[in-house]
Design a protein around this motif. Sequence first.
Motif, PDB file in Angstrom:
ATOM      1  N   PHE A 194     -41.346 -96.308 -90.873  1.00 47.86           N
ATOM      2  CA  PHE A 194     -42.573 -96.929 -91.471  1.00 47.86           C
ATOM      3  C   PHE A 194     -42.223 -98.517 -91.463  1.00 47.86           C
ATOM      4  O   PHE A 194     -41.281 -98.733 -92.033  1.00 47.86           O
ATOM      5  N   VAL A 195     -43.059 -99.264 -90.861  1.00 50.78           N
ATOM      6  CA  VAL A 195     -42.933-100.611 -90.598  1.00 50.78           C
ATOM      7  C   VAL A 195     -44.136-101.239 -91.598  1.00 50.78           C
ATOM      8  O   VAL A 195     -45.341-101.100 -91.581  1.00 50.78           O
ATOM      9  N   LYS A 196     -43.187-102.172 -92.582  1.00 46.47           N
ATOM     10  CA  LYS A 196     -44.184-102.943 -93.485  1.00 46.47           C
ATOM     11  C   LYS A 196     -43.877-104.411 -93.664  1.00 46.47           C
ATOM     12  O   LYS A 196     -42.707-104.820 -93.222  1.00 46.47           O
ATOM     13  N   PRO A 197     -44.897-105.132 -93.924  1.00 48.57           N
ATOM     14  CA  PRO A 197     -44.575-106.577 -94.180  1.00 48.57           C
ATOM     15  C   PRO A 197     -43.580-106.484 -95.651  1.00 48.57           C
ATOM     16  O   PRO A 197     -44.105-105.718 -96.476  1.00 48.57           O
ATOM     17  N   ALA A 198     -42.647-107.210 -95.719  1.00 51.19           N
ATOM     18  CA  ALA A 198     -41.624-107.206 -96.715  1.00 51.19           C
ATOM     19  C   ALA A 198     -42.491-107.530 -98.248  1.00 51.19           C
ATOM     20  O   ALA A 198     -41.879-106.973 -99.333  1.00 51.19           O
ATOM     21  N   GLY A 201     -48.573-105.641-100.375  1.00 53.23           N
ATOM     22  CA  GLY A 201     -48.943-104.539-101.077  1.00 53.23           C
ATOM     23  C   GLY A 201     -50.475-103.764-100.490  1.00 53.23           C
ATOM     24  O   GLY A 201     -50.858-104.062 -99.359  1.00 53.23           O
ATOM     25  N   SER A 202     -50.864-102.719-101.249  1.00 51.38           N
ATOM     26  CA  SER A 202     -52.009-102.000-100.928  1.00 51.38           C
ATOM     27  C   SER A 202     -52.108-101.482 -99.587  1.00 51.38           C
ATOM     28  O   SER A 202     -53.145-101.454 -99.050  1.00 51.38           O
ATOM     29  N   SER A 203     -50.905-101.108 -99.221  1.00 53.80           N
ATOM     30  CA  SER A 203     -50.877-100.508 -97.572  1.00 53.80           C
ATOM     31  C   SER A 203     -51.225-101.493 -96.403  1.00 53.80           C
ATOM     32  O   SER A 203     -51.280-101.102 -95.629  1.00 53.80           O
ATOM     33  N   MET A 204     -51.471-102.690 -97.101  1.00 55.09           N
ATOM     34  CA  MET A 204     -51.767-103.792 -95.947  1.00 55.09           C
ATOM     35  C   MET A 204     -50.891-103.927 -94.788  1.00 55.09           C
ATOM     36  O   MET A 204     -49.458-104.232 -95.011  1.00 55.09           O
ATOM     37  N   GLY A 205     -50.907-103.950 -93.726  1.00 53.72           N
ATOM     38  CA  GLY A 205     -50.178-104.308 -92.469  1.00 53.72           C
ATOM     39  C   GLY A 205     -48.984-103.030 -92.168  1.00 53.72           C
ATOM     40  O   GLY A 205     -48.145-103.217 -91.477  1.00 53.72           O
ATOM     41  N   ILE A 206     -49.473-102.028 -92.831  1.00 56.65           N
ATOM     42  CA  ILE A 206     -48.231-100.850 -92.578  1.00 56.65           C
ATOM     43  C   ILE A 206     -48.748-100.026 -91.584  1.00 56.65           C
ATOM     44  O   ILE A 206     -49.862 -99.591 -91.226  1.00 56.65           O
ATOM     45  N   SER A 207     -47.416 -99.607 -90.602  1.00 58.53           N
ATOM     46  CA  SER A 207     -47.863 -98.661 -89.645  1.00 58.53           C
ATOM     47  C   SER A 207     -46.692 -97.535 -89.575  1.00 58.53           C
ATOM     48  O   SER A 207     -45.875 -97.975 -89.907  1.00 58.53           O
ATOM     49  N   ARG A 208     -47.113 -96.588 -89.123  1.00 58.26           N
ATOM     50  CA  ARG A 208     -46.098 -95.450 -88.630  1.00 58.26           C
ATOM     51  C   ARG A 208     -45.716 -95.488 -87.231  1.00 58.26           C
ATOM     52  O   ARG A 208     -46.695 -95.498 -86.533  1.00 58.26           O
TER      53      ARG A 208
END
Length: 375
Positions: A194-198, A201-208
Amino acid sequence: MTPPAKPRVLVLFGGRSSEHAVSCVTAAGVLEAIDRDKYDVVPVGIAKNGQWSLVSSDPAQWSLRSAVLPEVPVSPEPVVLATASDGGAAQELVATGAEQMPRSLGAVDVVLPLLHGPFGEDGTLQGLLEMADVRYVGAGVLASAVGMDKHYMKVVFASAGLSVGPYEVLTDRQWTRDRSACLERAARLGYPVFVKPARAGSSMGISRATSPAELEAAVEHAREFDPKVIVEAGIVGREIEVAVLQGRGTDEPRTSLPGEIAVQPGEHEWYDFEAKYVDGSAAELSCPADLPPYVTDRVRELAARAFDALGTEGLSRVDFFYTPAGELIINEINTMPGFTPISMYPQMWAKSGLTYTELIDELIGLALERKTGLR
């Protein structure tokens, strides 16, 4: 006799982050539920350009009931917080229109900052309120900053003896200098990741991501929200969450019954933004989660430990993975979790015996009780 004045609560929302609309939706819920017989409520919105202004107190304006995401407009009459003109402890709002003399809009006793993401939940707003010497709901400067940064959050949790899953941090400098090395480090975690902005929040910008090509694209997507990216190994396990509420005085933190989110089969592989805020049938909360009693006790204990490890105040939601091997791995803490009536945090407290309105009242009471400055 003249009745005592009601505490004046500045409900602050909107903000400069990508979670602007989520903040507005949170404010809609609070404005609808707050006890106006007990508090004098002053709604102030922060536009995307950072301007503060008085806004409508009508919850419908800030809800997701229409197809358009709510947004705080730019106003011709911005407001600022200033030292009270009478020298008292309360601060006051001052209107500062370009073509008029500044005018007082009255004192403020406490701020309820319902902002999510950078420039609101990350210590920047908390620092401003500390400088203004005004009480506010929620975590202070350091806890807010660490709680917003998934990298340093994990460092603090690990040092407190909490189990943290494998991860890699990709800074802007590292990515610019040697993209291949960054991708190689992240790929060693194994797929899926899972790749996330550090610091979002609110699942913004997250990808699998399940392949090298998806990984690179996911990092680029996350960097649209934050130049610092965290890549986390996929963990097989149930997602268990606990709502934490600061104790009164020197009491220990209070913890709700644990909850579990189950994403319904369909369009959502995981609990993304659409599942959280748009598709009301995408996920289901079970609270209390179906766990052995000793696991329920343990996850609540670990949630309180995480709350204390960051020095958090007010409220937090702490998220864990419960693995098939019986291990509880902490995923993250949210120092200003989603706070709409259907959000996890209020729902878990409702299942634990504290209504949404009572929860708002308790948070304001905690803020009014604590002193400003170093504590």
